[in-house]
Motif scaffolding. Structure first.
Motif, PDB file in Angstrom:
ATOM      1  N   GLU A 246      -2.361   8.574 -10.453  1.00 15.81           N
ATOM      2  CA  GLU A 246      -3.509   7.667 -10.195  1.00 15.81           C
ATOM      3  C   GLU A 246      -3.116   6.315 -10.562  1.00 15.81           C
ATOM      4  O   GLU A 246      -3.523   5.218 -10.373  1.00 15.81           O
ATOM      5  CB  GLU A 246      -5.047   8.078 -11.470  1.00 15.81           C
ATOM      6  N   SER A 247      -2.378   6.584 -11.593  1.00 20.53           N
ATOM      7  CA  SER A 247      -1.438   4.710 -11.984  1.00 20.53           C
ATOM      8  C   SER A 247      -1.015   4.485 -10.472  1.00 20.53           C
ATOM      9  O   SER A 247      -0.945   3.410 -10.560  1.00 20.53           O
ATOM     10  CB  SER A 247      -0.154   4.891 -12.436  1.00 20.53           C
ATOM     11  N   VAL A 248      -0.203   5.069 -10.231  1.00 18.72           N
ATOM     12  CA  VAL A 248       0.537   4.769  -8.588  1.00 18.72           C
ATOM     13  C   VAL A 248      -0.763   4.046  -7.501  1.00 18.72           C
ATOM     14  O   VAL A 248      -0.688   3.150  -6.736  1.00 18.72           O
ATOM     15  CB  VAL A 248       1.501   6.135  -8.020  1.00 18.72           C
ATOM     16  N   GLU A 249      -1.681   4.784  -7.098  1.00 16.38           N
ATOM     17  CA  GLU A 249      -2.325   4.512  -6.321  1.00 16.38           C
ATOM     18  C   GLU A 249      -3.548   3.343  -6.720  1.00 16.38           C
ATOM     19  O   GLU A 249      -3.660   2.627  -6.217  1.00 16.38           O
ATOM     20  CB  GLU A 249      -4.325   5.485  -6.557  1.00 16.38           C
ATOM     21  N   TRP A 250      -3.381   2.918  -8.227  1.00 20.62           N
ATOM     22  CA  TRP A 250      -4.655   1.673  -9.160  1.00 20.62           C
ATOM     23  C   TRP A 250      -3.146   0.692  -8.420  1.00 20.62           C
ATOM     24  O   TRP A 250      -3.702  -0.761  -8.212  1.00 20.62           O
ATOM     25  CB  TRP A 250      -4.644   1.661 -10.560  1.00 20.62           C
ATOM     26  N   ALA A 251      -1.925   0.959  -8.629  1.00 23.65           N
ATOM     27  CA  ALA A 251      -1.068  -0.232  -8.621  1.00 23.65           C
ATOM     28  C   ALA A 251      -0.796  -0.305  -7.015  1.00 23.65           C
ATOM     29  O   ALA A 251      -1.406  -1.669  -6.525  1.00 23.65           O
ATOM     30  CB  ALA A 251       0.397   0.092  -9.466  1.00 23.65           C
ATOM     31  N   LYS A 252      -1.647   0.662  -6.131  1.00 24.44           N
ATOM     32  CA  LYS A 252      -1.426   0.175  -4.748  1.00 24.44           C
ATOM     33  C   LYS A 252      -2.725  -0.824  -4.530  1.00 24.44           C
ATOM     34  O   LYS A 252      -2.720  -1.893  -3.920  1.00 24.44           O
ATOM     35  CB  LYS A 252      -1.466   1.192  -4.062  1.00 24.44           C
ATOM     36  N   ALA A 253      -3.703   0.103  -4.866  1.00 19.69           N
ATOM     37  CA  ALA A 253      -4.495  -0.857  -4.570  1.00 19.69           C
ATOM     38  C   ALA A 253      -4.856  -2.656  -5.181  1.00 19.69           C
ATOM     39  O   ALA A 253      -5.107  -3.042  -4.539  1.00 19.69           O
ATOM     40  CB  ALA A 253      -6.026  -0.090  -5.813  1.00 19.69           C
ATOM     41  N   LEU A 254      -4.155  -2.610  -6.119  1.00 17.10           N
ATOM     42  CA  LEU A 254      -4.361  -4.354  -7.079  1.00 17.10           C
ATOM     43  C   LEU A 254      -2.866  -5.135  -5.780  1.00 17.10           C
ATOM     44  O   LEU A 254      -3.456  -6.102  -6.027  1.00 17.10           O
ATOM     45  CB  LEU A 254      -3.352  -3.908  -8.208  1.00 17.10           C
ATOM     46  N   VAL A 255      -2.539  -4.056  -5.586  1.00 21.52           N
ATOM     47  CA  VAL A 255      -1.084  -4.952  -4.802  1.00 21.52           C
ATOM     48  C   VAL A 255      -2.089  -5.421  -3.123  1.00 21.52           C
ATOM     49  O   VAL A 255      -1.794  -6.572  -2.552  1.00 21.52           O
ATOM     50  CB  VAL A 255       0.224  -4.684  -3.890  1.00 21.52           C
ATOM     51  N   ALA A 256      -2.599  -4.326  -2.935  1.00 22.16           N
ATOM     52  CA  ALA A 256      -3.985  -4.401  -1.696  1.00 22.16           C
ATOM     53  C   ALA A 256      -5.067  -5.845  -2.143  1.00 22.16           C
ATOM     54  O   ALA A 256      -4.979  -6.681  -0.866  1.00 22.16           O
ATOM     55  CB  ALA A 256      -4.618  -3.332  -1.262  1.00 22.16           C
ATOM     56  N   LEU A 257      -5.247  -6.181  -2.944  1.00 24.41           N
ATOM     57  CA  LEU A 257      -6.297  -6.938  -3.723  1.00 24.41           C
ATOM     58  C   LEU A 257      -5.573  -7.716  -3.628  1.00 24.41           C
ATOM     59  O   LEU A 257      -6.422  -9.509  -4.579  1.00 24.41           O
ATOM     60  CB  LEU A 257      -7.056  -6.485  -4.183  1.00 24.41           C
ATOM     61  N   ASP A 258      -4.274  -8.281  -3.958  1.00 21.91           N
ATOM     62  CA  ASP A 258      -3.700  -9.397  -3.947  1.00 21.91           C
ATOM     63  C   ASP A 258      -3.734  -9.761  -5.563  1.00 21.91           C
ATOM     64  O   ASP A 258      -4.130 -10.656  -6.003  1.00 21.91           O
ATOM     65  CB  ASP A 258      -3.637 -10.626  -3.668  1.00 21.91           C
ATOM     66  N   THR A 259      -4.217  -8.726  -6.985  1.00 20.39           N
ATOM     67  CA  THR A 259      -4.663  -9.122  -8.282  1.00 20.39           C
ATOM     68  C   THR A 259      -3.162  -9.266  -8.971  1.00 20.39           C
ATOM     69  O   THR A 259      -1.710  -9.477  -8.441  1.00 20.39           O
ATOM     70  CB  THR A 259      -4.398  -7.790  -9.359  1.00 20.39           C
ATOM     71  N   LEU A 260      -3.748 -10.616  -9.423  1.00 13.41           N
ATOM     72  CA  LEU A 260      -2.136 -11.098 -10.610  1.00 13.41           C
ATOM     73  C   LEU A 260      -2.251 -10.930 -11.748  1.00 13.41           C
ATOM     74  O   LEU A 260      -1.135 -10.635 -12.628  1.00 13.41           O
ATOM     75  CB  LEU A 260      -1.965 -12.356 -10.401  1.00 13.41           C
ATOM     76  N   VAL A 261      -3.243 -10.640 -12.402  1.00 16.20           N
ATOM     77  CA  VAL A 261      -3.886 -10.385 -13.208  1.00 16.20           C
ATOM     78  C   VAL A 261      -5.169  -9.651 -13.375  1.00 16.20           C
ATOM     79  O   VAL A 261      -5.566  -9.555 -13.020  1.00 16.20           O
ATOM     80  CB  VAL A 261      -4.184 -11.452 -13.901  1.00 16.20           C
ATOM     81  N   VAL A 262      -4.565  -8.586 -14.485  1.00 13.19           N
ATOM     82  CA  VAL A 262      -6.106  -7.230 -14.122  1.00 13.19           C
ATOM     83  C   VAL A 262      -6.984  -7.760 -15.322  1.00 13.19           C
ATOM     84  O   VAL A 262      -6.883  -8.148 -16.802  1.00 13.19           O
ATOM     85  CB  VAL A 262      -5.302  -5.949 -15.110  1.00 13.19           C
TER      86      VAL A 262
END
Ligand SMILES: Nc1ncnc2c1ncn2[C@@H]1O[C@H](COP(=O)(O)OP(=O)(O)OP(=O)(O)O)[C@@H](O)[C@H]1O
Ligand SMILES: [Mg+2]
Length: 300
Positions: A246-262
């Motif tokens: 889930e951590s790995v998937e979440w990191a991928k999703a955050l990258v896909a959403l151009d997230t800089l800060v959680v």
């Protein structure tokens, strides 16, 4: 049996294959190789049980054979079955020309045998295979009993052909999510390792290796947030904590959403990646997320 002369060298090689094992897991794997014993891995979902078998197959350069267990799994799917259609054709072809004994001998020869993973593992050519018996807790108890001969002696008995022994001892990994307790006899034949969630440092290394597109800062935030979710008192709020997967998937999703800060908003929008149960998604309230994101004294 093992090309690795130390725990360190195995740990390094696994890391080179993208698998980060802590010292205890690397020791368990090393001993399994050295002592030629099956390794039983238990742990929560998504903590790297199946992946270890894949990584071992890669670093040992052995073929990976996988037996996925489920309720109702039968010997013929695990070990072998006869190719009835081909046997029937053979019998038709020789009908009336040969004695019953002759026909019997001919139809029960190796060419009519369909080999399933267990038998394939015993007959794999040099250097031997890695056999993954995945989620063995899903199979039923008779199946576990059937595994004993394989696990203890790396051999199986086929009524029509006799005992088949391993040509080269297969590296054998069993995994279980512990939906039920396994038979003691199975456990006794295996080395045992409980795979825990990783510490923050190892999780960070895994996220960075698996999602290289994520910035160091983002990977940090993922490892920290998920690590905290799994720790007290937060873990109490959830039925099932997120695994490494889930951590790995979440990191991928955050990258896909151009997230800089959680921030709380992005956590709420992507909660379905961290949690797969409605109650857990609902438990991830704005207040809880704000608490989770608050800097720890150690981070300040
Ligand atoms: N130690 C690790 N090093 C690198 N990646 C890992 C590690 N552990 C888990 N992963 C990542 O997590 C994913 C899920 O791991 P895996 O499928 O092995 O979990 P599992 O314990 O078998 O889960 P399940 O019980 O749901 O089958 C892997 O595809 C990989 O991306
Ligand atoms: Mg698995």
């Amino acid at each position: 049996m093992t090309p690795f002369t130390s725990i360190d060298s195995l740990q390094q090689a696994l890391q080179g294959a993208g698998y980060f094992a802590d010292r205890r897991l690397a020791t368990a794997a090393y001993l399994a190789l050295k002592l030629q014993r099956p390794l039983l891995l238990e742990g929560e979902p998504g903590v790297g049980k199946t992946e270890l078998a894949k990584a071992l197959s890669q670093v040992l350069q052995r073929e990976l054979l996988r037996l996925q267990c489920y309720d109702g799994l039968e010997q013929r799917e695990a070990l072998y079955e006869w190719n009835y259609a081909a046997q029937l054709l053979h019998m038709r072809a020789v009908e009336g020309r040969e004695s019953v004994e002759e026909v019997e001998r001919e139809v029960y020869q190796a060419r009519y045998l369909i080999r399933r993973p267990l038998l394939q593992a015993l007959q794999a050519p040099e250097p031997g295979a890695v056999l993954l018996i995945d989620e063995v807790d899903r199979a039923d108890e008779p199946f576990e009993a059937f595994l004993l001969e394989y696990l203890g002696e790396y051999q199986v008995s086929i009524p029509e052909m006799g005992t088949i022994r391993a040509l080269h001892t297969p590296v054998t990994i069993l995994t279980s999510n512990r939906t039920r307790e396994l038979n003691d006899a199975v456990k006794r034949r295996c080395l045992y390792h409980w795979l825990d969630y990783p510490d923050r440092e190892r999780e960070l290394a895994i996220v960075q290796a698996r999602v290289p597109q994520a910035s160091a800062a983002l990977a940090q935030q993922v490892a920290q947030f998920v690590g905290r979710l799994r720790s007290q008192p937060f873990a109490n709020a959830f039925q099932r904590a997120p695994g490494i997967a889930e951590s790995v998937e979440w990191a991928k999703a955050l990258v896909a959403l151009d997230t800089l800060v959680v921030d709380p908003e992005v956590v709420s929008d992507t909660a379905g990646i961290l949690f797969k149960q409605r109650e857990d998604v609902a438990a991830l309230t704005q207040d809880l997320v704000a608490d989770l994101l608050r800097p720890e004294p150690a981070d300040a």
